[in-house]
Design an enzyme around this catalytic site. Structure first.
Site: not given
Length: 335
Positions: A87, A90
């Site tokens: 991700c 993230c």
């Protein structure tokens, strides 16, 4: 464990009912006193009970969720960061969260959860996309935000979270000591000789008064310490205990319990009975009575009961598991 469906703004609105400044000041004073003690310790090592800054950011999995998040949330709000290695957002958000949590200096803890390795938690929190950020306070789950958001927005959200924890549950976080990061040097015999503090005489006078049954004198002695040193935890605990004993000193137990049985929604009647329960050693009964009263009261009546319950928590001590359980039960009825 199923997360509750609520917004952070709603929680903050609910929390603003009473005593914001007083609760925050109390937390700050306690933290300042802890810092003062740590400074006076010099090279004697980290403060007792303090954690290193690295302990504020932890990796959590499904097996440790109960211990590392739910139980810990009775002492400090735990922010949950759901992330994954693949991700990219993230990788932007997680370092920012870690920095802000560290800056919070023990008022918050960050628990990082890898969704690839913890699919069950991802399903339980009904996460549709990551990064996703939640918080847990006294066992209660609060959705915070999803995706990458501006730093200022995160700061404001965290400030609200700290405020909710302090005002609603008396949770002021954990003590952090940078010196605890490394090994403490061996203590010499001289290190064990702690000089008498400036309030030792007053604290001793309070204990003597308690032993003699002079509850008014004990209360005043503890108040004298707190007037100059509001963060003195020993005096705060002693005052809470002395005031409890003074409240029940002239009670008629049979009349108090009869009134409580006849008036289950009467805050004064239930508070008096809870005081008797606690003095008699029936801690869970006292806590349960007041939690049940919070459940069936509203407005100022509810707040009076909640504040007395927080006072009784101080009598028993934050480390007692019965206090942690009661905080969780209180959170459930409030939210």
């Amino acid at each position: 464990m199923q997360p509750r469906n609520m917004s952070m703004s709603g929680v903050v609105d609910l929390a603003a009912v009473k005593a914001a400044g007083e609760a925050k000041a109390k937390a700050e004073q306690a933290r300042a006193e802890a810092a003062k003690r740590a400074g006076e310790a010099g090279e004697a090592g980290p403060s007792a009970g303090a954690v290193p800054p690295s302990a504020l950011v932890i990796d959590v999995d499904e097996a440790g969720f109960e211990r590392d998040v739910l139980q810990l949330s009775a002492e400090v709000p735990v922010v949950l960061d759901f992330w994954a290695e693949w991700c990219q957002p993230c990788k932007q958000l997680s370092p920012l969260l870690e920095r802000l949590i560290t800056e919070a200096d023990g008022r918050l803890v960050l628990a990082k959860i890898d969704v690839d390795a913890n699919q069950m938690l991802m399903q339980q929190f009904q996460i549709q996309g990551i990064p996703a950020v939640f918080a847990v306070v006294a066992g209660q789950v609060l959705p915070l935000f999803q995706g990458v958001v501006p730093e200022q927005q995160i700061r404001e959200t965290f400030a609200q979270l700290v405020q909710v924890a302090e005002e609603r549950f008396g949770i002021i976080g954990i003590e952090v000591d940078p010196a605890a990061e490394g090994a403490a040097p061996a203590a010499s015999a001289a290190d064990d000789e702690i000089p008498a503090g400036p309030y030792d005489a007053l604290l001793e006078a309070a204990v003597v008064a308690l032993d003699a049954g002079d509850l008014g004198g004990a209360v005043q002695a503890y108040k004298n310490v707190l007037a100059d040193d509001p963060g003195n935890t020993e005096a705060a605990l002693g005052l809470a205990q002395a005031e409890l004993l003074a409240r029940v000193q002239h009670m008629n137990p049979q009349a108090v319990r009869a009134a409580a049985a006849e008036n289950p929604r009467d805050p004064a009647a239930q508070i008096a009975a809870a005081d008797l329960d606690l003095v008699g050693g029936h801690v869970e009964d006292a806590f349960g009575r007041l939690v049940d009263t919070v459940r069936v009261t509203f407005g100022e009546d509810r707040d009076v009961v909640r504040l007395r319950l927080l006072e009784l928590f101080e009598v028993i001590g934050a480390d007692d598991p019965r206090v942690s359980a009661a905080r969780t039960a209180l959170a459930r009825v409030l939210f």
